[in-house]
Write a protein that holds these residues in place. Structure first.
Motif, PDB file in Angstrom:
ATOM      1  N   ARG A   1     120.111  55.596  41.662  1.00  0.00           N
ATOM      2  CA  ARG A   1     120.991  55.015  40.653  1.00  0.00           C
ATOM      3  C   ARG A   1     121.296  53.547  40.972  1.00  0.00           C
ATOM      4  O   ARG A   1     121.365  52.711  40.060  1.00  0.00           O
TER       5      ARG A   1
ATOM      6  N   SER B   1     120.361  50.569  38.418  1.00  0.00           N
ATOM      7  CA  SER B   1     121.453  49.726  37.919  1.00  0.00           C
ATOM      8  C   SER B   1     121.197  48.252  38.204  1.00  0.00           C
ATOM      9  O   SER B   1     121.459  47.380  37.365  1.00  0.00           O
TER      10      SER B   1
ATOM     11  N   SER C   1     118.486  46.950  35.827  1.00  0.00           N
ATOM     12  CA  SER C   1     118.932  46.805  34.438  1.00  0.00           C
ATOM     13  C   SER C   1     120.123  45.871  34.288  1.00  0.00           C
ATOM     14  O   SER C   1     120.648  45.713  33.179  1.00  0.00           O
TER      15      SER C   1
ATOM     16  N   GLN D   1     123.148  46.245  35.434  1.00  0.00           N
ATOM     17  CA  GLN D   1     124.449  46.925  35.332  1.00  0.00           C
ATOM     18  C   GLN D   1     125.168  46.775  36.677  1.00  0.00           C
ATOM     19  O   GLN D   1     125.175  47.675  37.507  1.00  0.00           O
TER      20      GLN D   1
ATOM     21  N   THR E   1     128.344  46.574  37.590  1.00  0.00           N
ATOM     22  CA  THR E   1     129.485  47.437  37.909  1.00  0.00           C
ATOM     23  C   THR E   1     129.016  48.800  38.400  1.00  0.00           C
ATOM     24  O   THR E   1     129.521  49.324  39.401  1.00  0.00           O
ATOM     25  N   ALA E   2     128.026  49.358  37.701  1.00  0.00           N
ATOM     26  CA  ALA E   2     127.476  50.652  38.114  1.00  0.00           C
ATOM     27  C   ALA E   2     126.822  50.540  39.490  1.00  0.00           C
ATOM     28  O   ALA E   2     126.942  51.443  40.326  1.00  0.00           O
ATOM     29  N   ALA E   3     126.130  49.430  39.733  1.00  0.00           N
ATOM     30  CA  ALA E   3     125.497  49.224  41.038  1.00  0.00           C
ATOM     31  C   ALA E   3     126.543  49.109  42.137  1.00  0.00           C
ATOM     32  O   ALA E   3     126.371  49.667  43.236  1.00  0.00           O
TER      33      ALA E   3
END
Length: 230
Positions: free
Chosen positions: A49, A53, A56, A58, A60-62
């Motif tokens: 994940r 992340s 892409s 992302q 915050t997700a990372a």
């Protein structure tokens, strides 16, 4: 002649290892549902994940994935230090610390702390992976599900070659099944009772394991360390 030291059957550590793995599956399912795709003990999934992340954009997700992974590593570090510094009571001590971390997580969840509420659980899962049991040649009790399934296939191959026993494959299979059952129960409980109650239940299960570990070690005496192995 002095009396022989107490002995321990393989069943007792197998029960402990299986229940510990079940709890890992329980909290992984709770974390996955609550954190939108992040796990609390399955760091391979979180690492995947993290890479996706980052690719892409992302961020915050990372960042969330990296924080959970870091908490797990801290737990593994602390758990190993406790285990290395302990002789007879390492399992009891590590479980006691886990119970405290789950209690903290439940308090944070009750106060709607969101993502932060589950970070103590990620630390606890790192601690849990520092303790394992060797049953019938199989390393069980950790939350390495891929390794457990590989262990089943490897143990069956050894059996076909006449170099192993079916009990080894069964031990790995039981570890995998316990994780799946824990994930099932965790998901149902999260939906039915909510985050705080789910975390409190997991903490109570760990407290029960700690109490049993204390009772068993006290009964065995100093001649036998940590269920017959240290």
């Amino acid at each position: 002649m002095p009396p022989a030291p107490p002995t321990v059957t393989p069943l007792r550590p197998l029960i402990f290892a299986t229940l510990a793995t079940l709890i890992a599956g329980f909290v992984d399912a709770v974390g996955y549902a609550y954190l939108g795709g992040l796990f609390l003990s399955f760091m391979s999934g979180n690492s995947t994940r993290l890479g996706i992340s980052l690719a892409s954009g992302q961020l915050t997700a990372a960042l969330h994935a990296a924080i959970v992974i870091g908490c797990f590593v801290v737990g593994a570090l602390v758990g190993t230090l406790i285990a290395d510094a302990s002789a007879r009571w390492k399992l009891v001590r590590i479980l006691a610390v886990e119970v405290l971390l789950f209690a903290l997580a439940a308090v944070l969840a009750e106060r709607d702390a969101g993502f932060v509420a589950l970070l103590p659980v990620a630390v606890a899962m790192g601690l849990q992976n520092a303790v394992h049991q060797i049953i019938a040649g199989a390393d069980v009790g950790k939350s390495f599900v891929t390794g457990a399934l590989f262990g089943v296939g490897q143990a069956l191959a050894r059996r076909l070659n006449g170099r192993g026993a079916l009990t080894e494959a069964a031990s790995y299979g039981l570890s995998w099944a316990a994780f799946v059952v824990g994930a099932l129960v965790g998901t149902l409980m999260l939906v039915g009772t909510g985050m705080t109650a789910a975390l409190a239940t997991a903490g109570l299960l760990l407290a029960g394991l700690a109490a049993l570990a204390f009772a068993f070690n006290r009964h065995l005496g100093p001649a036998v360390a940590e269920f017959g192995g240290d």
